[in-house]
Design a protein around this motif. Sequence first.
Motif, PDB file in Angstrom:
ATOM      1  N   ARG A  86      -3.664   1.580 -10.367  1.00 53.38           N
ATOM      2  CA  ARG A  86      -3.433   0.620  -9.303  1.00 53.38           C
ATOM      3  C   ARG A  86      -3.940  -0.809  -9.664  1.00 53.38           C
ATOM      4  O   ARG A  86      -3.401  -1.864  -9.484  1.00 53.38           O
ATOM      5  CB  ARG A  86      -4.008   1.123  -8.030  1.00 53.38           C
ATOM      6  CG  ARG A  86      -3.973   0.167  -6.938  1.00 53.38           C
ATOM      7  CD  ARG A  86      -4.651   0.763  -5.682  1.00 53.38           C
ATOM      8  NE  ARG A  86      -4.919  -0.143  -4.780  1.00 53.38           N
ATOM      9  CZ  ARG A  86      -6.129  -0.953  -4.574  1.00 53.38           C
ATOM     10  NH1 ARG A  86      -7.293  -0.789  -5.402  1.00 53.38           N
ATOM     11  NH2 ARG A  86      -6.316  -1.875  -3.541  1.00 53.38           N
ATOM     12  N   GLU A  87      -5.306  -0.820  -9.971  1.00 48.73           N
ATOM     13  CA  GLU A  87      -6.117  -2.084 -10.586  1.00 48.73           C
ATOM     14  C   GLU A  87      -5.326  -2.617 -11.623  1.00 48.73           C
ATOM     15  O   GLU A  87      -5.139  -3.782 -11.777  1.00 48.73           O
ATOM     16  CB  GLU A  87      -7.692  -1.654 -10.886  1.00 48.73           C
ATOM     17  CG  GLU A  87      -8.364  -1.087  -9.808  1.00 48.73           C
ATOM     18  CD  GLU A  87      -9.589  -0.889 -10.274  1.00 48.73           C
ATOM     19  OE1 GLU A  87      -9.980  -0.929 -11.500  1.00 48.73           O
ATOM     20  OE2 GLU A  87     -10.402  -0.597  -9.334  1.00 48.73           O
ATOM     21  N   ARG A 133       5.385  -8.491  -2.077  1.00 50.99           N
ATOM     22  CA  ARG A 133       5.395  -6.963  -1.448  1.00 50.99           C
ATOM     23  C   ARG A 133       4.932  -5.930  -2.402  1.00 50.99           C
ATOM     24  O   ARG A 133       4.043  -5.062  -1.456  1.00 50.99           O
ATOM     25  CB  ARG A 133       6.791  -6.913  -1.230  1.00 50.99           C
ATOM     26  CG  ARG A 133       7.346  -5.694  -0.352  1.00 50.99           C
ATOM     27  CD  ARG A 133       8.602  -5.477  -0.151  1.00 50.99           C
ATOM     28  NE  ARG A 133       9.585  -6.462  -0.157  1.00 50.99           N
ATOM     29  CZ  ARG A 133      10.094  -7.031   1.187  1.00 50.99           C
ATOM     30  NH1 ARG A 133       9.465  -6.571   2.227  1.00 50.99           N
ATOM     31  NH2 ARG A 133      10.776  -7.867   1.107  1.00 50.99           N
ATOM     32  N   ARG A 134       5.017  -5.954  -3.427  1.00 48.60           N
ATOM     33  CA  ARG A 134       4.419  -4.631  -4.212  1.00 48.60           C
ATOM     34  C   ARG A 134       3.017  -4.943  -4.022  1.00 48.60           C
ATOM     35  O   ARG A 134       2.245  -3.962  -4.112  1.00 48.60           O
ATOM     36  CB  ARG A 134       4.803  -4.919  -5.739  1.00 48.60           C
ATOM     37  CG  ARG A 134       4.272  -3.727  -6.588  1.00 48.60           C
ATOM     38  CD  ARG A 134       4.562  -2.386  -6.090  1.00 48.60           C
ATOM     39  NE  ARG A 134       3.873  -1.324  -7.010  1.00 48.60           N
ATOM     40  CZ  ARG A 134       3.733  -0.146  -6.703  1.00 48.60           C
ATOM     41  NH1 ARG A 134       4.425   0.348  -5.600  1.00 48.60           N
ATOM     42  NH2 ARG A 134       3.375   0.854  -7.627  1.00 48.60           N
ATOM     43  N   ARG A 135       2.269  -6.023  -4.231  1.00 52.28           N
ATOM     44  CA  ARG A 135       0.832  -6.359  -4.316  1.00 52.28           C
ATOM     45  C   ARG A 135       0.270  -5.895  -2.725  1.00 52.28           C
ATOM     46  O   ARG A 135      -0.727  -5.249  -2.832  1.00 52.28           O
ATOM     47  CB  ARG A 135       0.791  -7.543  -4.560  1.00 52.28           C
ATOM     48  CG  ARG A 135      -0.951  -8.009  -4.799  1.00 52.28           C
ATOM     49  CD  ARG A 135      -1.218  -9.391  -5.041  1.00 52.28           C
ATOM     50  NE  ARG A 135      -2.635  -9.542  -5.161  1.00 52.28           N
ATOM     51  CZ  ARG A 135      -3.406 -10.723  -4.824  1.00 52.28           C
ATOM     52  NH1 ARG A 135      -2.708 -11.749  -4.368  1.00 52.28           N
ATOM     53  NH2 ARG A 135      -4.670 -10.776  -4.737  1.00 52.28           N
ATOM     54  N   TYR A 173      -2.604  -2.203   0.472  1.00 47.34           N
ATOM     55  CA  TYR A 173      -2.985  -1.613   1.866  1.00 47.34           C
ATOM     56  C   TYR A 173      -2.029  -0.331   1.867  1.00 47.34           C
ATOM     57  O   TYR A 173      -2.349   0.283   3.215  1.00 47.34           O
ATOM     58  CB  TYR A 173      -2.644  -2.851   3.193  1.00 47.34           C
ATOM     59  CG  TYR A 173      -3.198  -4.029   2.818  1.00 47.34           C
ATOM     60  CD1 TYR A 173      -4.678  -3.962   3.170  1.00 47.34           C
ATOM     61  CD2 TYR A 173      -3.019  -5.045   2.169  1.00 47.34           C
ATOM     62  CE1 TYR A 173      -5.488  -5.183   2.982  1.00 47.34           C
ATOM     63  CE2 TYR A 173      -3.625  -6.221   2.440  1.00 47.34           C
ATOM     64  CZ  TYR A 173      -4.877  -6.458   2.606  1.00 47.34           C
ATOM     65  OH  TYR A 173      -5.445  -7.540   2.403  1.00 47.34           O
ATOM     66  N   GLY A 174      -1.349  -0.048   1.071  1.00 45.59           N
ATOM     67  CA  GLY A 174      -0.735   1.375   1.382  1.00 45.59           C
ATOM     68  C   GLY A 174       0.321   1.066   2.281  1.00 45.59           C
ATOM     69  O   GLY A 174       0.853   2.089   3.271  1.00 45.59           O
ATOM     70  N   LYS A 225       1.910 -10.195   6.852  1.00 43.95           N
ATOM     71  CA  LYS A 225       0.788  -9.666   7.792  1.00 43.95           C
ATOM     72  C   LYS A 225      -0.244  -8.987   6.965  1.00 43.95           C
ATOM     73  O   LYS A 225      -0.298  -8.181   6.207  1.00 43.95           O
ATOM     74  CB  LYS A 225       1.584  -8.580   8.381  1.00 43.95           C
ATOM     75  CG  LYS A 225       2.814  -9.053   9.495  1.00 43.95           C
ATOM     76  CD  LYS A 225       3.458  -7.979  10.182  1.00 43.95           C
ATOM     77  CE  LYS A 225       4.744  -8.404  10.723  1.00 43.95           C
ATOM     78  NZ  LYS A 225       5.586  -7.212  11.519  1.00 43.95           N
ATOM     79  N   ILE A 226      -1.683  -9.517   7.170  1.00 49.65           N
ATOM     80  CA  ILE A 226      -2.624  -9.141   6.499  1.00 49.65           C
ATOM     81  C   ILE A 226      -3.753  -8.530   7.179  1.00 49.65           C
ATOM     82  O   ILE A 226      -4.270  -8.776   8.259  1.00 49.65           O
ATOM     83  CB  ILE A 226      -3.597 -10.355   5.962  1.00 49.65           C
ATOM     84  CG1 ILE A 226      -2.397 -11.201   5.146  1.00 49.65           C
ATOM     85  CG2 ILE A 226      -4.442  -9.877   4.810  1.00 49.65           C
ATOM     86  CD1 ILE A 226      -1.724 -10.745   4.062  1.00 49.65           C
TER      87      ILE A 226
END
Length: 337
Positions: free
Chosen positions: A146-147, A304-306, A311-312, A331-332
Amino acid sequence: MIWLVTLHLIVAITFHFYTLTTIGHLNKEFAVKDNIVSILIFFATIWTIYIIVRSYPTPVAIVLYAIIIALFFSLVSCVLDFELLRLWLGSKNPDYDNWLVHTLPLRITLYCVVYTWTATYTALNKKTESLEQKLQLQTDATTLLREAELFKLRQQLQPHFLYNSLNSISALIMIQPDKAQEMIGKLSEFLRSSVKREAQDAMPVDEELEYVQSYLAIESIRFGDRLQVEYKKEYTDDATIPPFLLQPVLENAIKFGLYGKTGNVSIHMHIELQTPLLVISITNPFDASMQPSKGTGFGLEGIRRRLYLLYGRADLLETKQDNELFTTILKIPQAYV
């Protein structure tokens, strides 16, 4: 751990002595000696079973292995206990020897139950630890992946903007060298700021907007007074946002908002805290009949992928088109909520 073992030892000795004197009706001398031999063998066997089961190299079939070990040591310890007591005490007292023979089935049953429980518990505990280790390894691998992907996405944010800036600098060098020099200075400051923000996972919105202003200062050299960005801010100081998130959205808005247009173009950014989300809307003009050539397709899909990796959730980026306006909505989720 030591105090727990000591407590179990005291309880076992007391229970065994009480059973011999009250139920077995042995005199205290024989009860004490029987107690000493039986308890020493009992705890030595439990410790041996624990070590052997823990030393089993794999969790496969470990429970079956533990049961076999427990049954084997039940028989061995019972025979050893019986022979030692008979040799030491039974030879001196025929009544005790007769009592010892009659209680042998009970001793075997008790040993089987206790040793099997001990071995099974140890085996299940070892199996659980093995599963936890595998799960931790999978979690670590997932986290590293993920990182790595997040790092790759962050590295992909600026190349398009950088290429455009370098092309603009190249064009300005011949006709407006002073603006080319100014653009190089601002680009240098912008990239230096990017390096400082690389290690941060989230930052105050105001700091991200300062970074965006540095980006817009460079773009304003390219487009002059044609580019106008208006802000509407409705959030608190503790609102946060991942770094490098607004710049590619604005770059996308500028690309599609200014392409094919000759007049001034206004881009509107509305930042509003709607607990537990920080909602950011960026609106730009959009003419479907006058679109720039298709790029790499990274843009909004990369964002979008990031957001999904951070945030899953797959619902944190929306786009909508209304007549000649195109709106991107971010939306964060706020960590402090």
